[in-house]
Motif scaffolding. Structure first.
Motif, PDB file in Angstrom:
ATOM      1  N   GLN A  87       0.699  -1.166   0.139  1.00  0.00           N
ATOM      2  CA  GLN A  87       0.057  -0.166  -0.013  1.00  0.00           C
ATOM      3  C   GLN A  87       0.955   1.224  -0.005  1.00  0.00           C
ATOM      4  OE1 GLN A  87      -2.755  -0.420   3.189  1.00  0.00           O
ATOM      5  NE2 GLN A  87      -3.743   1.257   2.685  1.00  0.00           N
ATOM      6  N   HIS A  88       2.012   1.141   0.649  1.00  0.00           N
ATOM      7  CA  HIS A  88       2.859   2.521   0.746  1.00  0.00           C
ATOM      8  C   HIS A  88       4.316   1.793   0.094  1.00  0.00           C
ATOM      9  CE1 HIS A  88       0.236   3.350   4.296  1.00  0.00           C
ATOM     10  NE2 HIS A  88      -0.088   3.952   3.396  1.00  0.00           N
ATOM     11  N   PHE A  89       4.656   2.365  -0.937  1.00  0.00           N
ATOM     12  CA  PHE A  89       5.640   2.052  -1.747  1.00  0.00           C
ATOM     13  C   PHE A  89       7.041   1.583  -0.940  1.00  0.00           C
ATOM     14  CE2 PHE A  89       3.852   4.298  -5.581  1.00  0.00           C
ATOM     15  CZ  PHE A  89       3.031   3.230  -5.824  1.00  0.00           C
ATOM     16  N   MET A  90       7.762   0.660  -1.377  1.00  0.00           N
ATOM     17  CA  MET A  90       8.815   0.086  -0.766  1.00  0.00           C
ATOM     18  C   MET A  90      10.182   0.442  -1.303  1.00  0.00           C
ATOM     19  SD  MET A  90       8.026  -1.584   2.252  1.00  0.00           S
ATOM     20  CE  MET A  90       6.498  -2.200   2.885  1.00  0.00           C
ATOM     21  N   LEU A  91      10.105   1.116  -2.393  1.00  0.00           N
ATOM     22  CA  LEU A  91      11.421   1.718  -3.412  1.00  0.00           C
ATOM     23  C   LEU A  91      12.204   2.561  -2.552  1.00  0.00           C
ATOM     24  CD1 LEU A  91       9.259   2.396  -6.367  1.00  0.00           C
ATOM     25  CD2 LEU A  91      10.654   0.286  -6.079  1.00  0.00           C
ATOM     26  N   VAL A  92      13.722   2.689  -3.144  1.00  0.00           N
ATOM     27  CA  VAL A  92      14.697   3.487  -2.522  1.00  0.00           C
ATOM     28  C   VAL A  92      14.679   4.785  -3.394  1.00  0.00           C
ATOM     29  CG1 VAL A  92      16.810   3.607  -1.875  1.00  0.00           C
ATOM     30  CG2 VAL A  92      15.853   1.556  -1.648  1.00  0.00           C
ATOM     31  N   ASP A  93      14.129   5.680  -3.060  1.00  0.00           N
ATOM     32  CA  ASP A  93      13.890   7.144  -3.567  1.00  0.00           C
ATOM     33  C   ASP A  93      15.216   7.617  -4.198  1.00  0.00           C
ATOM     34  OD1 ASP A  93      11.384   7.697  -3.550  1.00  0.00           O
ATOM     35  OD2 ASP A  93      11.616   9.227  -1.976  1.00  0.00           O
ATOM     36  N   SER A  94      16.525   7.368  -3.775  1.00  0.00           N
ATOM     37  CA  SER A  94      17.507   7.827  -4.202  1.00  0.00           C
ATOM     38  C   SER A  94      18.262   6.948  -5.206  1.00  0.00           C
ATOM     39  CB  SER A  94      18.741   8.099  -3.234  1.00  0.00           C
ATOM     40  OG  SER A  94      18.708   7.058  -2.437  1.00  0.00           O
ATOM     41  N   LEU A  95      17.661   5.817  -5.676  1.00  0.00           N
ATOM     42  CA  LEU A  95      18.174   4.697  -6.555  1.00  0.00           C
ATOM     43  C   LEU A  95      17.373   4.955  -8.020  1.00  0.00           C
ATOM     44  CD1 LEU A  95      19.046   1.768  -4.491  1.00  0.00           C
ATOM     45  CD2 LEU A  95      20.395   3.876  -5.061  1.00  0.00           C
ATOM     46  N   GLU A 135      16.543   4.412 -16.088  1.00  0.00           N
ATOM     47  CA  GLU A 135      17.755   5.541 -15.426  1.00  0.00           C
ATOM     48  C   GLU A 135      17.373   6.334 -14.561  1.00  0.00           C
ATOM     49  OE1 GLU A 135      21.256   5.932 -18.461  1.00  0.00           O
ATOM     50  OE2 GLU A 135      19.258   5.071 -19.874  1.00  0.00           O
ATOM     51  N   ARG A 136      15.992   6.579 -14.587  1.00  0.00           N
ATOM     52  CA  ARG A 136      15.599   7.855 -13.794  1.00  0.00           C
ATOM     53  C   ARG A 136      15.374   7.213 -12.310  1.00  0.00           C
ATOM     54  NH1 ARG A 136       9.849  10.641 -15.433  1.00  0.00           N
ATOM     55  NH2 ARG A 136      10.900  10.431 -17.333  1.00  0.00           N
ATOM     56  N   ARG A 137      15.995   8.429 -11.430  1.00  0.00           N
ATOM     57  CA  ARG A 137      15.720   7.963  -9.953  1.00  0.00           C
ATOM     58  C   ARG A 137      14.483   8.052  -9.542  1.00  0.00           C
ATOM     59  NH1 ARG A 137      20.688   7.915  -8.128  1.00  0.00           N
ATOM     60  NH2 ARG A 137      22.304   9.316  -9.225  1.00  0.00           N
ATOM     61  N   VAL A 138      14.013   6.897  -8.711  1.00  0.00           N
ATOM     62  CA  VAL A 138      12.753   6.811  -8.137  1.00  0.00           C
ATOM     63  C   VAL A 138      11.850   8.258  -7.705  1.00  0.00           C
ATOM     64  CG1 VAL A 138      11.291   5.731  -6.001  1.00  0.00           C
ATOM     65  CG2 VAL A 138      12.897   4.515  -7.788  1.00  0.00           C
ATOM     66  N   ARG A 139      12.852   9.008  -7.221  1.00  0.00           N
ATOM     67  CA  ARG A 139      12.073  10.303  -6.656  1.00  0.00           C
ATOM     68  C   ARG A 139      11.766  11.152  -7.656  1.00  0.00           C
ATOM     69  NH1 ARG A 139      17.371  11.535  -4.209  1.00  0.00           N
ATOM     70  NH2 ARG A 139      18.428  12.645  -5.779  1.00  0.00           N
ATOM     71  N   ASP A 140      12.280  10.881  -8.721  1.00  0.00           N
ATOM     72  CA  ASP A 140      11.848  11.818  -9.928  1.00  0.00           C
ATOM     73  C   ASP A 140      10.520  11.118 -10.614  1.00  0.00           C
ATOM     74  OD1 ASP A 140      13.591  13.680  -9.142  1.00  0.00           O
ATOM     75  OD2 ASP A 140      15.363  12.992 -10.268  1.00  0.00           O
ATOM     76  N   MET A 141      10.286   9.880 -10.315  1.00  0.00           N
ATOM     77  CA  MET A 141       9.231   9.265 -11.171  1.00  0.00           C
ATOM     78  C   MET A 141       7.892   9.522 -10.637  1.00  0.00           C
ATOM     79  SD  MET A 141      10.617   5.283 -11.264  1.00  0.00           S
ATOM     80  CE  MET A 141      12.073   4.922 -12.091  1.00  0.00           C
ATOM     81  N   SER A 142       6.740   9.621 -11.771  1.00  0.00           N
ATOM     82  CA  SER A 142       5.566   9.702 -11.044  1.00  0.00           C
ATOM     83  C   SER A 142       4.962   8.484 -10.395  1.00  0.00           C
ATOM     84  CB  SER A 142       4.594   9.661 -12.498  1.00  0.00           C
ATOM     85  OG  SER A 142       4.482   8.640 -13.150  1.00  0.00           O
ATOM     86  N   VAL A 143       3.845   8.677  -9.471  1.00  0.00           N
ATOM     87  CA  VAL A 143       3.342   7.430  -8.931  1.00  0.00           C
ATOM     88  C   VAL A 143       3.116   6.358  -9.863  1.00  0.00           C
ATOM     89  CG1 VAL A 143       2.552   8.115  -6.536  1.00  0.00           C
ATOM     90  CG2 VAL A 143       1.395   8.785  -8.656  1.00  0.00           C
ATOM     91  N   GLY A 144       2.466   6.594 -10.992  1.00  0.00           N
ATOM     92  CA  GLY A 144       2.340   5.757 -11.950  1.00  0.00           C
ATOM     93  C   GLY A 144       3.487   4.637 -12.304  1.00  0.00           C
ATOM     94  N   MET A 145       4.539   5.391 -12.329  1.00  0.00           N
ATOM     95  CA  MET A 145       5.694   4.834 -12.918  1.00  0.00           C
ATOM     96  C   MET A 145       6.368   3.922 -11.604  1.00  0.00           C
ATOM     97  SD  MET A 145       9.271   6.120 -14.778  1.00  0.00           S
ATOM     98  CE  MET A 145       8.630   6.732 -16.412  1.00  0.00           C
ATOM     99  N   LYS A 146       6.295   4.538 -10.565  1.00  0.00           N
ATOM    100  CA  LYS A 146       6.754   3.833  -9.190  1.00  0.00           C
ATOM    101  C   LYS A 146       5.955   2.503  -9.296  1.00  0.00           C
ATOM    102  CE  LYS A 146       7.763   7.779  -6.616  1.00  0.00           C
ATOM    103  NZ  LYS A 146       7.348   8.703  -5.335  1.00  0.00           N
ATOM    104  N   GLN A 147       4.771   2.584  -9.424  1.00  0.00           N
ATOM    105  CA  GLN A 147       3.871   1.203  -9.089  1.00  0.00           C
ATOM    106  C   GLN A 147       4.277   0.247 -10.108  1.00  0.00           C
ATOM    107  OE1 GLN A 147      -0.099   1.904  -8.480  1.00  0.00           O
ATOM    108  NE2 GLN A 147       0.840   0.016  -7.433  1.00  0.00           N
TER     109      GLN A 147
END
Ligand code: ATP
Ligand code: MG
Length: 509
Positions: A87-95, A135-147
């Protein structure tokens, strides 16, 4: 046919004695999309975390393809082909996307083969028809892309059973449609999907069967085709909930928030706001619509001073608050519910009680800055009751509450701060139907008391049923300001403006 996944008499009692799941029985067939529905705190995430080896089982059994399994960690579950997106993403934002993909996969040497990792990620993305930027960092991704990245991550780890905990709560309607297309393709490839959602329309659209949870117990499994949305709602909540509000007509008299010719460029020098102006008045709900990524979040971030405006002004009750700090802005009488509740909305390890006062702690302290703890406790107990926040006690860390209950606690704090201007960014994200109707009635109550509310929502139904006027944003500009009082704006019409097919001449907001 033997079910691919089955649980028998599964029970979970958390430390502290919360009975979250009680004697649950349910099974999932191979290749089906199985929806799991229930009110906030019903125990959905808990059940899924046990199936994913993240929470220990108190008693009961889990079977995968007929074989009993015991999971000690999610590694064990992954080995059985079970993967979960939380429900709450578990990605590493800086990677980057690729780095997140490879993180924790056995046999890969982290960061040693950057090019190879990127290529591999792109291959997997192409294989499943998921568009992501490796190649994009997770913190710069849209929620849709993170998902999408989260889903690809579990597919890459060999998941055949995918558990998606409220995947659409953070998506726009367009992104949801896209996700559903991908899920249908995965189903055709033979994957099994368990899908949690509070949006019954989606559940009807995508699932084959539905299991209902109510107060930690099963309320039965149904074939989706056999039950209507009303029936599901009644099984979940015990009553039918309507979103058709009888709003009284009010006449605004004064200006509360004025935004003048606001410009904002992000760190990549992309123009996100290109001259936005509008006025929010008292006794009014001003809705903001737009396809995700058209400047709505930047607008809120600039008003609440998370981002600095490149040009333009923000006035709160006549006072220039452009680029002031959020503390100063709050002190001037603005409340704010941010879009991302875990990142900006709450202090996760702190208690419910502490979280309920953080944004207006001064009102609980005396002149010597000593906090009156009895007053804090009284206040939080009152809010817990009024907003029906399910928690074992006010001392629980807020992160141990269910997703929807965390949101209710934040809403309670912001609505009780005594501000006359409220900025609500996706205020009902992840809350169940009963709580949505409660929060809506509170928003209307705030309006009735003379407050001004800026409401950003991806849910067009929500915007249409609450707003007095609706601003539509497209490519960083306001392309329309629609009067929603005399006659309700239609979703189709909003859609035309949101997609930039239609624009109003000389918009004045
Ligand atoms: N780590 C924990 N410690 C103690 N209690 C917990 C913990 N996690 C969840 N709970 C409690 O267990 C119950 C079920 O929570 P769960 O997160 O499973 O609900 P949910 O159905 O997923 O709700 P939502 O729709 O709000 O996400 C709630 O009462 C919650 O407060
Ligand atoms: Mg949950």
């Amino acid at each position: 046919m033997e079910p691919i996944l089955e649980v028998r008499n599964l029970t979970k009692i958390y430390e502290g004695g919360v009975l979250a799941n009680h004697q649950i029985n349910f099974s999932v067939e191979e290749g089906e999309i199985h929806a799991l529905v229930g009110e906030n705190g019903a125990g959905k995430s808990t059940l899924m975390k046990m199936l994913y080896g993240m929470e220990s089982v108190t008693s009961g059994q889990i079977f995968v393809r007929g074989k009993e399994v015991t999971f000690h960690s999610s590694k064990d579950a992954i080995a059985e082909g079970i993967g979960m997106v939380h429900q709450h993403f578990m990605l590493v934002d800086s990677l980057t996307g690729a780095e997140n993909m490879m993180l924790g996969v056995e046999g890969t040497c982290f960061f040693t083969d950057r090019k190879g990792d990127i290529k591999k990620t792109q291959e997997i993305a192409a294989q499943y028809n998921f568009e992501i930027d490796a190649e994009r960092r997770v913190r710069d991704m849209s929620v849709g892309m993170k998902q999408k990245l989260e889903i690809l991550k579990i597919l890459y780890r060999g998941a055949k059973i995918l558990i998606l905990d409220e995947p659409t709560a953070v998506l726009t309607p367009q992104e949801t449609e896209e996700l559903f297309e991908r899920l249908k393709e995965l189903k055709e490839k033979g994957m099994t999907i368990i899908f949690i959602s509070h949006k019954l329309k989606e559940v009807k659209q995508i699932s084959d069967r539905i299991t209902i949870l109510k107060g930690g117990r099963t309320g039965g499994t149904y074939r989706t085709a056999d039950v209507t949305e009303e029936e599901i709602s009644r099984l979940m909540v015990g009553r039918v909930i309507s979103f058709d509000y009888d709003k009284q007509k009010l006449k605004p008299e004064k200006e509360l928030l004025r935004v003048e010719d606001l410009y904002y460029k992000d760190k990549f020098q992309v123009m996100k706001l290109g001259g936005v102006s509008f006025t929010l008045r008292d006794k009014e709900i001003l809705g903001v619509a737009g396809v995700d990524g058209n400047g709505q979040s930047e607008l809120i971030s600039v008003i609440t001073a998370e981002f600095r405006a490149n040009r333009g002004k923000v006035y709160l009750k006549g006072k220039d608050v452009t680029n002031a700090s959020i503390g100063e802005i709050r002190a001037e009488g603005l409340s704010y519910i941010p879009e991302d509740r875990m990142l900006n909305g709450c202090a996760a390890p702190m208690s419910v009680e502490e979280n309920m006062i953080v944004s207006n702690i001064d009102s609980f302290a005396n002149k010597a800055k000593m906090v009156n703890f009895r007053k804090v406790k009284e206040h939080s107990l009152h809010l817990i009751q009024e907003f029906n926040v399910k928690t074992a006690s006010e001392k629980q860390p807020i992160k141990s509450l269910s997703g929807g209950n965390i949101q209710k606690a934040i809403v309670a704090r912001e609505f009780s701060a005594g501000s006359d201007v409220l900025i609500l960014d996706q205020p009902t994200r992840g809350v169940d139907v009963g709580a949505i109707s409660f929060i809506h009635s509170k928003i209307l109550e705030m309006r009735g008391e003379g407050n001004g509310i800026l409401l950003v929502s991806a849910d067009l139904n929500e915007l249409i049923s609450l707003s007095d006027r609706i601003l539509v944003m497209h490519k960083g500009k306001i392309v329309a300001c629609l009067d929603n009082t005399k006659e309700k704006v239609s979703e189709e019409e909003l859609g035309l403006y949101m997609l930039g097919i239609k624009t109003q001449e000389g918009v004045s907001a």
